[in-house]
Enzyme design. Structure first.
Site, PDB file in Angstrom:
ATOM      1  N   HIS A  10      36.403  43.839  37.061  1.00  0.00           N
ATOM      2  CA  HIS A  10      36.088  44.607  38.371  1.00  0.00           C
ATOM      3  C   HIS A  10      36.984  45.571  38.794  1.00  0.00           C
ATOM      4  O   HIS A  10      38.583  45.112  38.742  1.00  0.00           O
ATOM      5  CB  HIS A  10      35.575  43.616  39.266  1.00  0.00           C
ATOM      6  CG  HIS A  10      34.521  42.691  38.826  1.00  0.00           C
ATOM      7  ND1 HIS A  10      33.253  43.203  38.453  1.00  0.00           N
ATOM      8  CD2 HIS A  10      34.532  41.420  38.462  1.00  0.00           C
ATOM      9  CE1 HIS A  10      32.559  42.129  38.137  1.00  0.00           C
ATOM     10  NE2 HIS A  10      33.197  41.045  37.848  1.00  0.00           N
ATOM     11  N   ASP A 287      36.489  38.067  33.972  1.00  0.00           N
ATOM     12  CA  ASP A 287      36.288  37.885  35.415  1.00  0.00           C
ATOM     13  C   ASP A 287      37.763  38.337  36.351  1.00  0.00           C
ATOM     14  O   ASP A 287      37.754  38.044  37.350  1.00  0.00           O
ATOM     15  CB  ASP A 287      35.798  36.740  36.071  1.00  0.00           C
ATOM     16  CG  ASP A 287      34.859  36.754  37.251  1.00  0.00           C
ATOM     17  OD1 ASP A 287      34.813  38.093  37.681  1.00  0.00           O
ATOM     18  OD2 ASP A 287      34.116  36.201  37.523  1.00  0.00           O
TER      19      ASP A 287
END
Length: 355
Positions: A10, A287
């Site tokens: 992200h 992640d």
């Protein structure tokens, strides 16, 4: 293992970075904020140090999905996607993009996906769970019929859709009262996303659009280990699931879903997933920045699975699913690896447990 591809990774815009503030204690927020806002410096150094050739980047959560106004959600989606396209263009050999979408407006979401794939060159979409919408007091899930034209466009484009977690709305969170530690990645993320995925499977969506491919993170949000029970509960009472879909839920899970290793770095869990859904439908992910790249990569590189499965999960499945071109040149050791039978993977797990 060199050449890994990670795809639940992200970034944030300045205006969305605060959406992630609740996931870090105050003492750690400065570190997390810096990680989210960086793309080409520390992130690349972490990738280089741990054998990650490419990241598919996506906007942090909940961001667009938490904007009730349709026009504002579309505006933020477009700006986030334009910004990401600019960053990818600087290093397309290391980064590719997954689109943010304004699911508050299914038609606008379809148009933005088409623009992101056709014009910006993105490889699919990542959406942060249900959406909020002005004039409603409930979460908007994507099994509803008004979303089916959107899903038709996803199928036509032939790109994957990553269903990423978010916390339930406060009004739906009574079960966590007095136990807020269960919110977020500890439990609520997985529960919320698993229910959303089951709604998609039971709705008949995949009967109408059988080529759709949905990705779930965190080793499938607990679903691989519940498939038998979902399809076989209370058989002695002669009751059956009553849903519009024509087939068993497990059929859709195995044919229309992929799962990733993001934020769930445990070998026993990985092997359970391989046994349930197959190594061809599992993808490596870290992640970042919420999890450490070294934790993800060091675990995966030494996990007690066959080398054939490691190469598929680490990069080859992602290359095929996202159309990323030819596989990375293999090392001499990898070229000598054949797919080791599942029996050997089981034996490797037993030896790992004894050790």
């Amino acid at each position: 293992m060199q050449g890994k591809i990670a795809l639940e990774e992200h970034f944030a815009l300045r205006e969305t970075v605060q959406d992630s503030a609740g996931f870090a204690p105050a003492d750690d927020w400065r570190e997390l904020e810096a990680r989210l806002l960086d793309i080409h410096d520390r992130r690349l150094a972490e990738m280089d140090g741990h054998g990650i050739e490419m990241m598919l980047l996506s906007l942090n959560a909940p961001a667009v999905q938490a904007i009730p106004d349709r026009s504002r959600a579309l505006e933020l989606s477009r700006r986030a996607n334009d910004f990401l396209a600019e960053q990818v263009a600087k290093r397309p050999d290391r980064f590719q993009g997954l689109a943010a979408l304004p699911m508050q407006d299914p038609d606008a979401a379809a148009r933005e996906l088409d623009r992101s794939v056709g014009t910006l060159g993105f490889r699919g979409a990542l959406v942060n769970g249900f959406s909020e919408l002005a004039g409603t007091d409930h979460a908007i899930y994507y099994d509803r019929k008004e979303f089916w034209p959107f899903w038709s466009e996803v199928e036509r484009l032939g790109v994957p859709f990553y269903l990423h977690p978010r916390n339930p709305l406060p009004k739906d969170s009574a079960i966590y009262e007095g136990h807020r530690w269960l919110l977020g990645p500890t439990w609520a993320f997985g529960q919320e996303t698993a229910v959303h995925a089951l709604r998609l499977m039971g709705s008949g969506l995949f009967d109408a659009h059988p080529r759709l491919q949905i990705i779930l993170g965190h080793m499938g949000e607990g679903l691989p280990y519940s498939m038998w029970r979902v399809d076989n509960h209370n058989k002695w009472m002669r009751t059956q699931n009553a849903y519009p879909a024509r087939r068993k839920i497990a059929d859709y899970f195995r044919e229309n879903f992929y799962i990733t290793t993001s934020g769930n770095f445990r070998t026993q869990t990985l092997i359970d997933a391989i046994l349930e859904i197959g190594a061809d439908r599992i993808l490596f992910s870290a992640d970042w920045p919420f999890e450490n790249i070294d934790h993800a990569a060091d675990w995966f590189d030494s996990a007690a699975i066959s080398e054939g499965d490691r190469i598929k999960i680490g990069r080859d499945n992602a290359r095929a699913l996202f159309g990323l071109g030819k596989a990375t040149t293999q090392s001499a050791a990898e070229q000598n690896v054949s797919a080791i039978p599942m029996e050997e993977t089981r034996e490797l797990l037993v030896r790992n447990r004894r050790a």
